[in-house]
Design an enzyme around this catalytic site. Structure first.
Site, PDB file in Angstrom:
ATOM      1  CB  CYS A 182      -0.236   8.940  -0.015  1.00 39.85           C
ATOM      2  SG  CYS A 182       1.065  10.147  -0.122  1.00 39.85           S
ATOM      3  NE  ARG A 236       2.160   4.416  12.480  1.00 35.33           N
ATOM      4  CZ  ARG A 236       1.493   3.506  11.773  1.00 35.33           C
ATOM      5  NH1 ARG A 236       0.181   3.567  11.681  1.00 35.33           N
ATOM      6  NH2 ARG A 236       2.136   2.523  11.171  1.00 35.33           N
ATOM      7  NE  ARG A 266       4.158  10.264   8.686  1.00 35.00           N
ATOM      8  CZ  ARG A 266       5.203  10.930   8.205  1.00 35.00           C
ATOM      9  NH1 ARG A 266       5.157  12.229   8.049  1.00 35.00           N
ATOM     10  NH2 ARG A 266       6.301  10.293   7.858  1.00 35.00           N
ATOM     11  NE  ARG A 291      -7.202   3.493   3.764  1.00 32.07           N
ATOM     12  CZ  ARG A 291      -7.413   2.782   4.873  1.00 32.07           C
ATOM     13  NH1 ARG A 291      -8.627   2.398   5.188  1.00 32.07           N
ATOM     14  NH2 ARG A 291      -6.402   2.454   5.669  1.00 32.07           N
ATOM     15  NE  ARG A 292      -5.557   2.927   8.612  1.00 24.78           N
ATOM     16  CZ  ARG A 292      -4.306   2.534   8.679  1.00 24.78           C
ATOM     17  NH1 ARG A 292      -3.377   3.370   9.122  1.00 24.78           N
ATOM     18  NH2 ARG A 292      -3.954   1.312   8.311  1.00 24.78           N
ATOM     19  CE  LYS A 323      -0.975   0.031   5.014  1.00 30.03           C
ATOM     20  NZ  LYS A 323      -0.436   1.265   5.524  1.00 30.03           N
ATOM     21  CG  ASP A 324       3.830   2.078   2.701  1.00 31.46           C
ATOM     22  OD1 ASP A 324       2.759   2.633   3.013  1.00 31.46           O
ATOM     23  OD2 ASP A 324       4.563   1.492   3.516  1.00 31.46           O
TER      24      ASP A 324
END
Length: 308
Positions: free
Chosen positions: A236, A151, A145, A127-128, A80-81
């Site tokens: 992103c 995190r 981040r 998105r979240r 996803k990155d």
């Protein structure tokens, strides 16, 4: 002729877990390997949200450069990155069997979800954030981040009610709290839970080795999701979710585009036979664009450019 396959990876605990997994699989097949950890720009700049940095592939760029310079032979990424457009000369060779795709909430008690009182949730993902605000418009979402460990630590140190993570990431490094809440209503990032390995196009030795690790079903599903993302021109910088699932030779796809504040939502759902799934991601993205997604994407681009 045999050579040592040098595996490039970010140096976070999760990235090293992923690279070691690939290393073990290659060594089981009889290949010699070595790990080459490299610090990425995305790990170093922790005071700005990802979307403000305006770089797609901020976590992958450093490894791409090392690959093109010949310092490593392959690179392992959280899929996803990875930008939907790979740099010239670099190709995707293997998608490993995908892990669970869900997002989860790591929290300090869930009573706040039943109340209309203010609450604070942390995430670095647009998105979240958009999906959370769509469901809980009275909550505040703050930026978070750093790698997974950083995190989790920040959540402990701050007076937030919870923070959102990918379930697969926490499971992989055995940091998933027993009481974490699975957010089964949240559409994941395209290719969430999948690991991808890339190599130089000209490196036939490494490519041949890696093709043996490819999981076809995971490759098909993530290709559809990333095609959806690419057609919407997300990178992103936009709240885009996508999930393709293959069950009994049928592909079930769900895609979503939100406004940054979560108030607007455009969704698409489609099921097609697996042998007709070619171009499904693009087709679904075009439907979203026709339903007002083109206007919404333009608004998001305008808001993002105002940030830079």
């Amino acid at each position: 002729m045999s050579k040592i396959i040098r595996i490039g990876t970010r140096d976070s605990e999760l990235a090293l877990w992923q690279a070691t997994t690939v290393q073990q699989k290659l060594e089981e097949l009889g290949y010699d390997t070595s790990l080459v950890p490299i610090k990425s720009t995305g790990d170093e700049i922790l005071d700005k949200p990802l979307y403000e940095l305006g770089i797609t592939g901020i976590f992958t760029k450093t490894l791409d450069i090392a690959l093109l310079k010949g310092q490593i032979d392959i690179a392992v990424h959280s899929m996803k990155d990875v930008p939907t457009q790979l740099p010239k000369g670099i190709v995707q060779v293997a998608v490993l069997k995908r892990a669970i795709t869900h997002d989860i909430l790591v929290h300090k008690g869930l009573n706040f979800l039943e109340s209309d009182a203010p609450a604070t949730i942390a995430t670095g993902s647009l998105r979240r954030k958009a999906q959370w605000l769509n469901k809980y418009p009275h909550h505040t979402v703050v930026d978070l981040r750093g790698n997974v460990n950083t995190r989790l630590l920040k959540l402990i140190e701050n007076d937030w009610n919870g923070a959102i993570f990918a379930q697969a990431g926490l499971e992989r490094i055995k940091l998933l709290p027993k009481d974490a809440l699975q957010l089964d209503w949240m559409i994941p990032a395209p290719a969430q839970g999948a690991m991808v390995v890339v190599a130089k196009e000209e490196d036939t030795f490494s490519r041949e080795a890696l093709t043996k690790l490819n999981h076809k079903e995971s490759e098909v599903a993530t290709t559809i999701e990333r095609e959806f993302l690419r057609t919407l021109e997300g990178g992103c910088t936009a709240p885009i979710g996508a999930l393709a699932q293959i069950k009994e030779q049928t592909v079930h796809f769900e895609g979503v585009l939100f406004s940054l504040d979560g108030k607007q939502k455009i969704t698409v759902n489609k099921s097609v036979p697996l042998n007709q799934a070619n171009g499904l991601g693009e087709q679904c993205a075009k439907e979203v664009l026709q339903q007002g997604g083109d206007k919404l994407m333009q608004e998001i681009r305008n808001e993002n450019s105002a940030l830079h």
